[in-house]
Design a protein around this motif. Structure first.
Motif, PDB file in Angstrom:
ATOM      1  N   ARG A  11     -53.923  59.408  62.354  1.00  0.00           N
ATOM      2  CA  ARG A  11     -53.530  59.658  63.755  1.00  0.00           C
ATOM      3  C   ARG A  11     -52.969  61.076  63.920  1.00  0.00           C
ATOM      4  O   ARG A  11     -53.229  61.739  64.918  1.00  0.00           O
ATOM      5  N   ARG A  12     -52.195  61.526  62.946  1.00  0.00           N
ATOM      6  CA  ARG A  12     -51.619  62.884  63.028  1.00  0.00           C
ATOM      7  C   ARG A  12     -52.703  63.952  63.028  1.00  0.00           C
ATOM      8  O   ARG A  12     -52.635  64.920  63.786  1.00  0.00           O
ATOM      9  N   ILE A  13     -53.696  63.788  62.170  1.00  0.00           N
ATOM     10  CA  ILE A  13     -54.793  64.764  62.117  1.00  0.00           C
ATOM     11  C   ILE A  13     -55.550  64.774  63.438  1.00  0.00           C
ATOM     12  O   ILE A  13     -55.829  65.841  63.997  1.00  0.00           O
ATOM     13  N   VAL A  14     -55.856  63.590  63.970  1.00  0.00           N
ATOM     14  CA  VAL A  14     -56.571  63.500  65.245  1.00  0.00           C
ATOM     15  C   VAL A  14     -55.752  64.149  66.355  1.00  0.00           C
ATOM     16  O   VAL A  14     -56.273  64.921  67.168  1.00  0.00           O
ATOM     17  N   ARG A  15     -54.448  63.854  66.390  1.00  0.00           N
ATOM     18  CA  ARG A  15     -53.575  64.432  67.425  1.00  0.00           C
ATOM     19  C   ARG A  15     -53.563  65.959  67.336  1.00  0.00           C
ATOM     20  O   ARG A  15     -53.630  66.653  68.362  1.00  0.00           O
ATOM     21  N   ALA A  16     -53.483  66.506  66.108  1.00  0.00           N
ATOM     22  CA  ALA A  16     -53.464  67.964  65.930  1.00  0.00           C
ATOM     23  C   ALA A  16     -54.766  68.585  66.431  1.00  0.00           C
ATOM     24  O   ALA A  16     -54.743  69.619  67.110  1.00  0.00           O
ATOM     25  N   VAL A  17     -55.905  67.942  66.146  1.00  0.00           N
ATOM     26  CA  VAL A  17     -57.199  68.474  66.596  1.00  0.00           C
ATOM     27  C   VAL A  17     -57.298  68.385  68.111  1.00  0.00           C
ATOM     28  O   VAL A  17     -57.768  69.318  68.769  1.00  0.00           O
ATOM     29  N   GLU A  18     -56.815  67.278  68.682  1.00  0.00           N
ATOM     30  CA  GLU A  18     -56.870  67.125  70.137  1.00  0.00           C
ATOM     31  C   GLU A  18     -55.973  68.125  70.853  1.00  0.00           C
ATOM     32  O   GLU A  18     -56.230  68.485  71.996  1.00  0.00           O
ATOM     33  N   LYS A  19     -54.909  68.610  70.183  1.00  0.00           N
ATOM     34  CA  LYS A  19     -54.014  69.603  70.785  1.00  0.00           C
ATOM     35  C   LYS A  19     -54.513  71.024  70.595  1.00  0.00           C
ATOM     36  O   LYS A  19     -53.853  71.973  71.017  1.00  0.00           O
ATOM     37  N   SER A  22     -58.056  73.591  64.829  1.00  0.00           N
ATOM     38  CA  SER A  22     -59.383  73.318  64.280  1.00  0.00           C
ATOM     39  C   SER A  22     -59.229  72.191  63.264  1.00  0.00           C
ATOM     40  O   SER A  22     -58.123  71.887  62.802  1.00  0.00           O
ATOM     41  N   ILE A  23     -60.335  71.596  62.921  1.00  0.00           N
ATOM     42  CA  ILE A  23     -60.281  70.495  61.957  1.00  0.00           C
ATOM     43  C   ILE A  23     -59.761  70.998  60.615  1.00  0.00           C
ATOM     44  O   ILE A  23     -58.920  70.365  59.975  1.00  0.00           O
ATOM     45  N   ARG A  24     -60.205  72.163  60.209  1.00  0.00           N
ATOM     46  CA  ARG A  24     -59.766  72.716  58.924  1.00  0.00           C
ATOM     47  C   ARG A  24     -58.279  73.092  58.950  1.00  0.00           C
ATOM     48  O   ARG A  24     -57.584  72.921  57.948  1.00  0.00           O
ATOM     49  N   GLN A  25     -57.792  73.588  60.062  1.00  0.00           N
ATOM     50  CA  GLN A  25     -56.353  73.891  60.174  1.00  0.00           C
ATOM     51  C   GLN A  25     -55.537  72.603  60.080  1.00  0.00           C
ATOM     52  O   GLN A  25     -54.501  72.565  59.410  1.00  0.00           O
ATOM     53  N   ALA A  26     -55.991  71.563  60.747  1.00  0.00           N
ATOM     54  CA  ALA A  26     -55.292  70.278  60.687  1.00  0.00           C
ATOM     55  C   ALA A  26     -55.304  69.740  59.261  1.00  0.00           C
ATOM     56  O   ALA A  26     -54.306  69.193  58.782  1.00  0.00           O
ATOM     57  N   GLU A  31     -52.294  68.665  54.392  1.00  0.00           N
ATOM     58  CA  GLU A  31     -52.637  68.703  52.970  1.00  0.00           C
ATOM     59  C   GLU A  31     -53.672  67.649  52.562  1.00  0.00           C
ATOM     60  O   GLU A  31     -53.490  66.891  51.611  1.00  0.00           O
ATOM     61  N   VAL A  32     -54.744  67.585  53.337  1.00  0.00           N
ATOM     62  CA  VAL A  32     -55.897  66.766  52.967  1.00  0.00           C
ATOM     63  C   VAL A  32     -57.091  67.696  52.847  1.00  0.00           C
ATOM     64  O   VAL A  32     -57.057  68.833  53.331  1.00  0.00           O
ATOM     65  N   SER A  33     -58.131  67.243  52.215  1.00  0.00           N
ATOM     66  CA  SER A  33     -59.304  68.104  52.052  1.00  0.00           C
ATOM     67  C   SER A  33     -59.987  68.299  53.406  1.00  0.00           C
ATOM     68  O   SER A  33     -59.967  67.405  54.255  1.00  0.00           O
ATOM     69  N   PRO A  34     -60.572  69.475  53.596  1.00  0.00           N
ATOM     70  CA  PRO A  34     -61.306  69.707  54.842  1.00  0.00           C
ATOM     71  C   PRO A  34     -62.408  68.658  55.044  1.00  0.00           C
ATOM     72  O   PRO A  34     -62.649  68.205  56.159  1.00  0.00           O
ATOM     73  N   SER A  35     -63.038  68.257  53.952  1.00  0.00           N
ATOM     74  CA  SER A  35     -64.094  67.251  54.031  1.00  0.00           C
ATOM     75  C   SER A  35     -63.568  65.941  54.603  1.00  0.00           C
ATOM     76  O   SER A  35     -64.220  65.315  55.442  1.00  0.00           O
ATOM     77  N   ALA A  36     -62.386  65.517  54.166  1.00  0.00           N
ATOM     78  CA  ALA A  36     -61.800  64.262  54.658  1.00  0.00           C
ATOM     79  C   ALA A  36     -61.528  64.352  56.155  1.00  0.00           C
ATOM     80  O   ALA A  36     -61.791  63.407  56.905  1.00  0.00           O
ATOM     81  N   ALA A  37     -61.012  65.484  56.589  1.00  0.00           N
ATOM     82  CA  ALA A  37     -60.699  65.660  58.011  1.00  0.00           C
ATOM     83  C   ALA A  37     -61.978  65.710  58.851  1.00  0.00           C
ATOM     84  O   ALA A  37     -62.045  65.125  59.940  1.00  0.00           O
ATOM     85  N   VAL A  38     -62.986  66.404  58.359  1.00  0.00           N
ATOM     86  CA  VAL A  38     -64.262  66.493  59.079  1.00  0.00           C
ATOM     87  C   VAL A  38     -64.881  65.103  59.209  1.00  0.00           C
ATOM     88  O   VAL A  38     -65.340  64.711  60.279  1.00  0.00           O
TER      89      VAL A  38
END
Length: 123
Positions: A11-19, A22-26, A31-38
């Protein structure tokens, strides 16, 4: 085997992207891999859910629906080879790539047998 990200972190990653991140910044921020966030954001777009997909599980054997056919093939011809069973299945529209698939299904059905060899006469 890795475990899925916690629902809170998702939820935190989604909230950061919605605000506006970028996905990679979130990903870097939490501290998760860019692949996991994408993959998380792709899952959200495709399904509307951030819940992780099922991990693991059991796949049903490919030949399970054809047990009666396999049994009849083995009983009809003693000493039938796996390649012959594969060819017979193919003529009926059932494509099995590996002979081991047939072997495992026969074993599961308790239809394994050893071929009988003809004894050579003693000299």
């Amino acid at each position: 085997m890795t475990t899925p990200l916690s629902q809170d972190l998702r939820r935190r990653i989604v909230r950061a992207v919605e605000k506006g991140s970028s996905i990679r910044q979130a990903a870097a921020r939490y501290e998760v891999s860019p692949s996991a966030a994408v993959k998380l954001m792709r899952r959200l777009r495709e399904t509307g859910s951030t819940k992780p997909d099922r991990v693991g599980g059991h796949l049903r054997p490919v030949l399970e629906p054809h047990q009666d056919l396999l049994r009849s093939l083995v009983e009809a011809k003693s000493g039938i080879t796996l390649a012959e069973i594969q060819a017979e299945l193919r003529t009926r529209g059932i494509v099995v790539q590996a002979l081991s698939t047939i072997h495992l299904m026969l074993k599961r059905m308790d239809l394994t047998h050893k071929k009988t060899r003809t004894a050579k006469p003693a000299v």
